[in-house]
Design an enzyme around this catalytic site. Structure first.
Site, short mmCIF file in Angstrom:
data_model
loop_
_atom_site.label_atom_id
_atom_site.label_comp_id
_atom_site.label_asym_id
_atom_site.label_seq_id
_atom_site.Cartn_x
_atom_site.Cartn_y
_atom_site.Cartn_z
N LYS A 1 3.87 -7.77 -10.75
CA LYS A 1 3.17 -6.45 -10.82
C LYS A 1 4.12 -5.38 -10.19
O LYS A 1 4.14 -5.46 -9.15
CB LYS A 1 1.88 -6.21 -10.42
CG LYS A 1 0.88 -5.19 -10.91
CD LYS A 1 1.46 -3.62 -11.33
CE LYS A 1 1.20 -2.89 -9.88
NZ LYS A 1 1.87 -1.70 -10.04
N GLY B 1 3.97 -3.31 0.22
CA GLY B 1 3.51 -2.14 -0.03
C GLY B 1 3.08 -1.38 0.96
O GLY B 1 3.56 -1.80 2.12
N GLU C 1 -1.83 0.85 3.86
CA GLU C 1 -3.16 1.44 3.07
C GLU C 1 -3.66 0.47 1.83
O GLU C 1 -5.03 -0.07 2.07
CB GLU C 1 -3.20 2.98 2.70
CG GLU C 1 -4.14 3.43 2.42
CD GLU C 1 -3.81 4.88 1.49
OE1 GLU C 1 -2.73 5.22 1.44
OE2 GLU C 1 -4.88 5.21 0.77
N GLY D 1 -2.39 -2.37 1.15
CA GLY D 1 -2.33 -3.61 1.97
C GLY D 1 -3.62 -3.95 2.36
O GLY D 1 -4.27 -5.22 2.12
N GLU E 1 3.48 -7.72 3.16
CA GLU E 1 4.65 -7.13 3.76
C GLU E 1 4.46 -5.66 3.87
O GLU E 1 4.35 -5.07 2.74
CB GLU E 1 5.97 -7.44 3.12
CG GLU E 1 6.18 -8.93 3.23
CD GLU E 1 6.73 -9.27 4.55
OE1 GLU E 1 6.98 -8.51 5.29
OE2 GLU E 1 6.87 -10.72 4.81
N CYS F 1 11.23 0.10 4.65
CA CYS F 1 10.27 -0.41 5.66
C CYS F 1 10.91 -0.67 6.78
O CYS F 1 10.27 -0.60 8.02
CB CYS F 1 9.47 -1.72 5.06
SG CYS F 1 10.70 -2.95 4.69
N GLU G 1 4.46 6.50 9.38
CA GLU G 1 5.75 6.18 8.43
C GLU G 1 6.14 7.28 7.45
O GLU G 1 5.28 7.64 6.69
CB GLU G 1 5.41 4.99 7.73
CG GLU G 1 6.54 4.39 6.90
CD GLU G 1 6.25 2.96 6.14
OE1 GLU G 1 5.26 3.04 5.58
OE2 GLU G 1 7.13 2.10 6.06
P1 NAP Z 1 2.08 1.18 -2.53
O1 NAP Z 1 1.61 2.62 -2.92
O2 NAP Z 1 1.26 0.47 -1.56
O3 NAP Z 1 2.19 0.11 -3.82
C1 NAP Z 1 3.07 -1.04 -3.61
C2 NAP Z 1 2.54 -1.67 -5.09
O4 NAP Z 1 1.25 -1.76 -4.98
C3 NAP Z 1 2.78 -0.95 -6.22
O5 NAP Z 1 3.12 -1.85 -7.17
C4 NAP Z 1 1.76 -0.27 -6.79
O6 NAP Z 1 1.40 0.11 -7.94
C5 NAP Z 1 0.79 -1.30 -6.21
N1 NAP Z 1 -0.66 -1.03 -5.98
C6 NAP Z 1 -1.26 0.39 -5.66
N2 NAP Z 1 -2.50 0.15 -5.44
C7 NAP Z 1 -2.93 -0.91 -5.79
C8 NAP Z 1 -4.22 -1.67 -5.69
N3 NAP Z 1 -5.28 -0.92 -5.42
N4 NAP Z 1 -4.28 -2.98 -6.03
C9 NAP Z 1 -3.09 -3.68 -6.17
N5 NAP Z 1 -1.85 -3.11 -6.23
C10 NAP Z 1 -1.95 -1.76 -5.77
O7 NAP Z 1 3.72 1.26 -1.78
P2 NAP Z 1 4.95 2.11 -2.36
O8 NAP Z 1 4.56 3.35 -2.40
O9 NAP Z 1 5.34 1.42 -3.61
O10 NAP Z 1 6.29 1.40 -1.26
C11 NAP Z 1 6.23 2.01 -0.12
C12 NAP Z 1 5.31 1.32 1.06
O11 NAP Z 1 5.93 -0.26 0.93
C13 NAP Z 1 6.06 1.76 2.52
O12 NAP Z 1 4.84 1.89 3.17
C14 NAP Z 1 6.86 0.65 3.12
O13 NAP Z 1 7.07 0.33 4.23
C15 NAP Z 1 6.56 -0.55 2.34
N6 NAP Z 1 7.32 -1.78 2.03
C16 NAP Z 1 7.08 -2.89 3.09
C17 NAP Z 1 8.18 -3.69 2.82
C18 NAP Z 1 8.22 -4.88 3.88
O14 NAP Z 1 8.88 -5.86 3.52
N7 NAP Z 1 7.31 -4.91 4.89
C19 NAP Z 1 9.31 -3.66 2.11
C20 NAP Z 1 9.27 -2.56 1.12
C21 NAP Z 1 8.32 -1.63 1.23
P3 NAP Z 1 1.57 1.59 -8.47
O15 NAP Z 1 3.09 1.65 -8.19
O16 NAP Z 1 1.37 1.53 -10.10
O17 NAP Z 1 0.98 2.44 -7.47
#
Ligand code: NAP
Length: 487
Positions: free
Chosen positions: A178, A231, A234, A236, A253, A287, A388
């Site tokens: 996804k 992601g 929140e 996660g 992650e 991240c 963040e």
């Molecule tokens: P996000 O809003 O949490 O979204 C991540 C993924 O989850 C997207 O595919 C999103 O889909 C999906 N998602 C959203 N709501 C969901 C739900 N209720 N159930 C299941 N999946 C859902 O994060 P982001 O804004 O894309 O990415 C930024 C974040 O990722 C930052 O906090 C960053 O630190 C973190 N990150 C961490 C790592 C690591 O390895 N630790 C690496 C990269 C990024 P949609 O796009 O449709 O909302």
């Protein structure tokens, strides 16, 4: 002339299909606001279909029955095809995410390297025989888990998609990816490439759609045995709760607020360059961004004065130009969020010594650009030092000695990454052991190597990706005992 608009569909069971609702999502190029692509948008029904397909492919398809050489050769072929299509993939990623082309090129190579690396483990990693205190033989089999749901964010789409898919395939699972709604293009191409490489239909399904519908349906589906989520902390947290209902295995992650600790004896030039690029790479949407810069008090003013000149010299521009050092942020909404933190920092009493503005030059007006921003006078309790920001914003904090540096670094809910800069390697070792983090580097701002485990502690996540450690998260160990009185 504008490039033609891409039209992309869901990839389920080896076929490109429209969403059952007929919905499509329009994707804009973050650098110029032009329409880039229209992508089918999966809902709950489409995700449920993808899970059924992956479940059938796991239990009835040929994938799990293939021998190790056959599976290895398919992963190697995927790697080779990624390399052959590297230019197209890198341009697609830069147009979709806004990252400078050189960064996209590196990430495409990382993707190819991942498939190559995990191809190499298929015929080397298995179970063990164990000398138990009983008469007989104890052994373990390493077995696939089943259907894996891989949820990917928008900041490193091709890299993170590949580093999840390749170990999951190496362990003979079947998969639904996804991708993030804004950035599904390279994941969809990887799905096509995998079919071309001979991966059986239904083994790898790529299903873009809103997280709140398609993503949740994937996490909740009882036939999904494993969720690997990258992601925000929140989302996660929600994923972990939902996955608990039927005890799915979960790797998370999540976010970070990592510390970059610079001691007075550090090589100045390297530490300065590290301080710039460990927060401005991918426009800070990383991240692992070292977004808290901890500087030994005796060099604080001098270091910041040199750093602010470097921040001001960073070349913003067209992501497709090789001259560009920093591109736009991924969407206008995200820039608004990041800019909100700049305003918060000012209100909290921090002082901007570089950037802080949306550039007013005409050539930037249609894109989501923001100047690289450097705050001094930051206190670790401020919101800008604790949350963040996920943009090109660095918070500089002074420390008086090693003990205080470690204490500031650890006063965070996160624990993902970090760096230490010093010529005293004994001190470096003490500090890397004392900082609560999953990953940390000495005298460099880079710490992600695909051969080494990657992941966080505290609210930065659970489990590890990359390296051999990832295999433990995509397989189960079956423990078998043969009672053999003579042995
Ligand atoms: P996000 O809003 O949490 O979204 C991540 C993924 O989850 C997207 O595919 C999103 O889909 C999906 N998602 C959203 N709501 C969901 C739900 N209720 N159930 C299941 N999946 C859902 O994060 P982001 O804004 O894309 O990415 C930024 C974040 O990722 C930052 O906090 C960053 O630190 C973190 N990150 C961490 C790592 C690591 O390895 N630790 C690496 C990269 C990024 P949609 O796009 O449709 O909302």
């Amino acid at each position: 002339m504008n490039n033609p608009i891409l039209e992309k569909k869901l990839l389920i069971d080896g076929k490109q299909i429209d969403a059952s609702s007929g919905k499509v999502r329009q994707l804009m190029n973050p650098a110029n606001g032009n329409l880039l692509a229209e992508v089918a948008e999966a809902g709950v029904e489409d995700m449920n279909l993808a899970v059924e397909v992956a479940h059938r492919a796991f239990y009835e398809g040929p994938w799990r029955q293939m021998n190790s050489r056959e599976r290895t050769s398919i992963l190697l072929k995927i790697s080779q095809l990624i390399r052959e299509n590297a230019d197209e993939l890198a341009r697609l990623e830069s147009n979709n995410v806004g990252k400078p082309i050189r960064e996209s090129e590196d990430e495409v190579q990382l993707a190819a390297n991942c498939f190559e690396y995990y191809a190499g483990v298929i015929n080397k990693i298995g179970g063990q025989t164990i000398p138990v205190a009983a008469q007989g033989v104890s052994m373990t089999f390493r077995e696939p888990i089943g259907v894996c749901g891989l949820i990917v964010p928008w900041n490193f789409p091709i890299a993170i998609t590949s580093w999840k898919i390749s170990p999951a395939l190496a362990m003979a699972n079947t998969i639904i990816v996804k991708p993030a709604s804004q950035t599904p293009l390279t994941a969809l191409r990887i799905g096509e490439i995998a079919l071309e490489a001979g991966l059986p239909e239904g083994v790898l399904n790529i299903v873009p759609g809103p997280g709140s519908a398609a993503g949740e349906a994937l996490v909740k589906h009882p036939k999904v045995r494993k969720i690997s989520f990258t992601g925000s902390t929140e989302i996660g947290t929600q994923v972990m709760k939902l996955a608990a209902d039927d005890i799915k295995r979960v790797t998370l992650e999540l976010g970070g607020k990592s510390a970059n600790i610079v001691f007075a004896d550090a090589d100045r030039e390297n530490a300065l360059s590290g301080a710039v690029w460990s927060v401005l790479g991918n426009a800070g949407q990383d991240c692992c961004a070292r977004s808290r810069l901890l500087i030994e008090a005796s060099i604080y003013d001098e270091f910041l004065s040199e750093l602010s000149s470097l921040f001001k010299a960073v070349k913003l521009g067209d992501p497709l130009s090789t001259e560009t050092e920093m591109g736009p942020l991924v969407t206008a909404e995200h820039r608004k969020l990041v800019y909100g933190y700049v305003e918060t920092g000012i209100k909290e009493g921090a002082e901007i010594i570089a950037g802080g503005q949306i550039p007013d030059d005409d050539k930037f007006s249609a894109g989501n650009f923001l100047q690289p921003t450097l705050f001094s006078q930051v206190n670790n309790n401020m919101i800008i030092a604790q949350e963040e920001i996920f943009g090109p914003v660095l918070c500089a904090i002074p420390f008086k000695d090693e003990e205080e540096a470690v204490s500031i670094a650890n006063r965070s809910n996160y624990g993902l990454s970090g760096s230490v800069w010093t010529k005293d390697l004994q001190r470096a070792l003490r500090v890397v052991k004392a900082v609560e983090t999953g990953v940390i580097s000495v005298n460099t701002g880079h710490s992600v190597h695909m051969e080494a485990p990657f992941g966080g502690v505290k609210q930065s996540g659970v489990g590890r990706e990359l390296g051999l450690a990832a295999l433990d998260h995509y397989s189960d160990l079956k423990s078998v005992f043969f009672s053999l009185p003579d042995i």
